[in-house]
Scaffold this motif. Structure first.
Motif, PDB file in Angstrom:
ATOM      1  N   LEU A 499       1.017  -1.095   0.119  1.00 46.35           N
ATOM      2  CA  LEU A 499      -0.037  -0.025   0.057  1.00 46.35           C
ATOM      3  C   LEU A 499       0.983   1.398   0.004  1.00 46.35           C
ATOM      4  CD1 LEU A 499      -2.987   1.120   0.197  1.00 46.35           C
ATOM      5  CD2 LEU A 499      -2.703   1.043   2.686  1.00 46.35           C
ATOM      6  N   ALA A 500       0.867   2.216  -0.870  1.00 56.60           N
ATOM      7  CA  ALA A 500       1.465   3.353  -1.070  1.00 56.60           C
ATOM      8  C   ALA A 500       0.867   4.288  -0.185  1.00 56.60           C
ATOM      9  CB  ALA A 500       1.531   4.003  -2.533  1.00 56.60           C
ATOM     10  N   PRO A 501       1.960   5.208   0.160  1.00 54.12           N
ATOM     11  CA  PRO A 501       1.360   6.487   1.272  1.00 54.12           C
ATOM     12  C   PRO A 501       0.170   7.086   0.753  1.00 54.12           C
ATOM     13  CG  PRO A 501       3.671   6.523   0.758  1.00 54.12           C
ATOM     14  CD  PRO A 501       3.097   5.665  -0.332  1.00 54.12           C
ATOM     15  N   LYS A 511      -5.617  10.203  -5.373  1.00 59.47           N
ATOM     16  CA  LYS A 511      -6.826  10.089  -5.835  1.00 59.47           C
ATOM     17  C   LYS A 511      -6.672   8.481  -5.887  1.00 59.47           C
ATOM     18  CE  LYS A 511      -9.917  10.688  -9.600  1.00 59.47           C
ATOM     19  NZ  LYS A 511     -10.079  11.325 -11.068  1.00 59.47           N
ATOM     20  N   GLY A 512      -7.815   7.793  -5.307  1.00 64.29           N
ATOM     21  CA  GLY A 512      -7.905   6.541  -5.378  1.00 64.29           C
ATOM     22  C   GLY A 512      -7.254   5.661  -4.313  1.00 64.29           C
ATOM     23  N   TYR A 513      -7.004   6.213  -3.128  1.00 64.30           N
ATOM     24  CA  TYR A 513      -6.063   5.574  -2.124  1.00 64.30           C
ATOM     25  C   TYR A 513      -7.269   5.109  -1.419  1.00 64.30           C
ATOM     26  CZ  TYR A 513      -4.111   5.206   2.395  1.00 64.30           C
ATOM     27  OH  TYR A 513      -3.774   4.501   3.624  1.00 64.30           O
ATOM     28  N   ALA A 514      -8.584   5.391  -1.189  1.00 62.18           N
ATOM     29  CA  ALA A 514      -9.557   4.606  -0.410  1.00 62.18           C
ATOM     30  C   ALA A 514      -9.718   3.404  -1.097  1.00 62.18           C
ATOM     31  CB  ALA A 514     -10.798   5.356  -0.271  1.00 62.18           C
ATOM     32  N   TRP A 519      -8.622  -2.915  -1.478  1.00 66.15           N
ATOM     33  CA  TRP A 519      -7.806  -4.086  -2.039  1.00 66.15           C
ATOM     34  C   TRP A 519      -6.569  -4.661  -1.157  1.00 66.15           C
ATOM     35  CZ3 TRP A 519     -10.270  -6.636  -5.378  1.00 66.15           C
ATOM     36  CH2 TRP A 519     -11.200  -6.043  -6.440  1.00 66.15           C
ATOM     37  N   HIS A 520      -5.971  -3.688  -0.577  1.00 63.06           N
ATOM     38  CA  HIS A 520      -4.940  -4.032   0.297  1.00 63.06           C
ATOM     39  C   HIS A 520      -5.561  -4.993   1.463  1.00 63.06           C
ATOM     40  CE1 HIS A 520      -1.346  -3.833   2.885  1.00 63.06           C
ATOM     41  NE2 HIS A 520      -2.052  -3.386   3.838  1.00 63.06           N
ATOM     42  N   ARG A 521      -6.521  -4.450   1.924  1.00 67.61           N
ATOM     43  CA  ARG A 521      -7.081  -5.334   3.043  1.00 67.61           C
ATOM     44  C   ARG A 521      -7.558  -6.800   2.733  1.00 67.61           C
ATOM     45  NH1 ARG A 521     -10.962  -0.873   5.867  1.00 67.61           N
ATOM     46  NH2 ARG A 521      -9.197   0.403   6.913  1.00 67.61           N
ATOM     47  N   LEU A 522      -8.187  -6.925   1.494  1.00 71.55           N
ATOM     48  CA  LEU A 522      -8.466  -7.992   0.745  1.00 71.55           C
ATOM     49  C   LEU A 522      -7.290  -8.806   0.484  1.00 71.55           C
ATOM     50  CD1 LEU A 522     -10.919  -9.757  -0.067  1.00 71.55           C
ATOM     51  CD2 LEU A 522     -10.991  -8.308  -2.353  1.00 71.55           C
TER      52      LEU A 522
END
Length: 572
Positions: A499-501, A511-514, A519-522
């Protein structure tokens, strides 16, 4: 000019003219279509050899049997709801008034020579067709055969499963007996539960208020024309994509994503497939000749008033029946004066919607959480992808629980239990069972991976015990051969996506961090628990262990044991 033309013509002319009638016909067709090139290319196609690949063949061959027997049945069946009086050899139904559809079904069973055999072969073929599709898709899912470039073929297979359900439901509703009529009554209730448009859809499907006068004729068109045509088209596309992408293969020595290890289609697999077809046809004929199924004369013609206990659809529709039985009947809400029948809408539409959405979307979800966009032609061992295997077992567990719930009345009567208690047990199991099955399956897969590490590092237990002069006892392990070692270490233990900062170099939120965070959690859910395969360094260190060197020395000096050292009985 004439010489050049003659030369070109001579090149196209075969070296020897065929002499047999079949050879001449083949030569005639080849010269006008060049089909020989395609046949030659397909004959050289290499297919890997494994018993599980026959599951798809069984689905194909049972569908062929369905078509053959279906043509026979269509010649005698009358898809009409017009009332007639049946005069036949069955005393309890002789002289009774019934629909022409039910009367023709009785004629097929008792008057038409071979009709009952064809009916039963047709019905058993439908059951085997659906069973082989489900087991074939299980094999594809658990081994990861749906990965790139086969996502489209997976979608085709899932669509074939849905079409199989439609073909089965429309087929066993045609006889217009009490059992199939009650199934249509349930279907009518499901359609009417759809908000706003439900009642209009029901009126359109049945041609009026249930049961109407047109539903059998419409189902007949769907069953013999619409659904089989779609299935034939998708089967052709499925086979074309399989040949185009080349066949997947199980991991083993010399097998990579860039080759296929196996046998050519001709003559090896043509012979195998031919034998498999006749074996499937023979088994289905034996089942149709010895195992009674769908004995409609015991149910009688459809009458909307009676509903008997023990009525069940075919096995592949039992999960819908079970979902309807488990849903509380009080689950209704009123919005703006309109009643929303959640007690029918949720089990009949939401539950299968979740199942098929999972099937259709999973290949793309896994590709997203892995970040892997490479082509894969070598299959996974299910133990090496614990979460995928656990999810598959969880959904199968839910399916089995729902199927059993669809038989809750039979369980109650056979085992003298309370049907209310059985229903509550299944309600609890529907929520607890899949989660528990997922947890157990995942732990088993991780345990098997640890076992693989142990075997690679130390070998198989041989049962041979050696005692040294110092009094120390050790067990001699048998090292793995290269093939087995390769099988147990050649997999990729994937890590969760990085996961990038949340902000860029200027401190502005990206933009698109959420979405990336979700996807990182999944991805963590999929790959946080993992067992790394044995590395070459670990393997070298394990083989250089002092005990192994001592064992090797013992083997070399087996002619003269040092004082104080003895061999056990197993070594002697």
């Amino acid at each position: 000019m004439s010489t050049a033309t003659t030369s070109q013509t001579a090149k196209r002319r075969p070296s020897a003219e065929p002499t047999t009638a079949a050879g001449k016909a083949a030569d005639y067709l080849d010269q006008r279509t060049s089909i020989g090139v395609a046949v030659k290319e397909f004959a050289r196609k290499i297919f890997p050899d494994h018993w599980s690949f026959m599951l798809g063949e069984i689905a194909l061959f049972s569908f062929v049997v369905l078509l053959i027997t279906g043509v026979f049945l269509a010649l005698f069946f009358q898809p009409s709801m017009a009332l007639v009086t049946w005069n036949g050899p069955l005393p309890q139904l002789n002289g009774q008034q019934m629909s022409a559809a039910f009367a023709s079904t009785l004629d097929l069973s008792f008057v038409v020579r071979g009709g009952l055999l064809m009916r039963q072969i047709h019905h058993w073929s439908a059951l085997i067709f659906m069973a082989s599709i489900v087991t074939h898709m299980m094999r594809v899912f658990f081994t990861g055969a749906f990965r790139k470039p086969r996502e489209l073929n997976w979608l085709v297979g899932a669509t074939l499963l849905i079409l199989g359900l439609a073909a089965g439901f429309s087929g066993y509703s045609l006889p217009d007996d009490v059992l199939s009529g009650n199934g249509l009554r349930i279907a009518d209730g499901v359609v009417k539960s759809i908000p706003i448009i439900g009642s209009y859809m029901s009126y359109f499907i049945f041609g009026g208020e249930f049961p109407g006068e047109h539903i059998i004729a419409r189902l007949f068109t769907v069953h013999i024309l619409l659904v089989p045509g779609l299935i034939l088209a998708l089967v052709g596309l499925h086979l074309f994509l399989m040949v185009l992408h080349k066949h997947t293969q199980y991991p083993g020595g010399g097998r990579t994503d860039k080759n296929v290890v196996g046998y050519p289609a001709f003559p090896v697999y043509i012979a195998k497939m031919g034998g498999n077809f006749f074996f499937v046809f023979g088994v289905l004929a034996l089942m149709g000749g010895t195992m009674a199924i769908n004995t409609v004369w015991n149910y009688g013609p459809f009458d909307p008033s009676p509903v008997s206990a023990g009525a069940q659809p075919d096995w592949y529709m039992l999960f819908l029946e079970g979902a309807l039985r488990l849903m509380p009947g009080q689950a209704e809400i009123v919005i703006g004066g309109f009643t929303l029948s959640l007690n029918v809408l949720v089990p009949a539409l939401v539950v299968p919607g979740i199942l098929f959405t999972f099937l259709l979307a999973y290949p793309f979800i896994e590709a997203k959480v892995t970040g892997d966009h490479r082509e894969h032609h070598v299959l996974d061992r299910p133990r090496n992808v614990p979460v995928r295997t656990g999810l598959g077992v969880a959904f199968l567990t839910a399916f089995i629980i729902l199927a059993l719930a669809g038989s809750n009345d039979l369980i109650a009567t056979h085992f003298h239990l309370s049907i209310n208690e059985i229903t509550w047990v299944f309600r609890v199991l529907l929520f607890v069972g899949p989660w528990f099955a997922f947890w157990v399956t995942k732990r088993l897969c991780l345990g098997l991976q640890r076992k693989d590490r142990e075997l690679v590092l130390h070998g198989h237990e041989s049962g041979r015990i050696v005692r040294f002069a110092s009094g120390e006892y050790i067990e001699v392990h048998t090292p793995l051969d290269e093939q087995e070692r390769w099988l147990r270490v050649n997999y990729e233990a994937r890590t969760p996506l990085e996961l990038a900062p949340a902000t860029d170099a200027r401190g502005v939120k990206r933009k698109g961090y959420a979405a990336e965070k979700r996807w990182h959690r999944l991805s963590k859910f999929f790959f946080e628990d993992r067992i790394e395969p044995v590395t070459p360094a670990e393997l070298t260190a394990a083989h250089a262990h002092g005990e192994h060197e001592a064992i090797d020395a013992t083997r070399e000096e087996h002619t003269a044991l040092p004082a104080g050292a003895t061999r056990t009985d197993q070594e002697r």
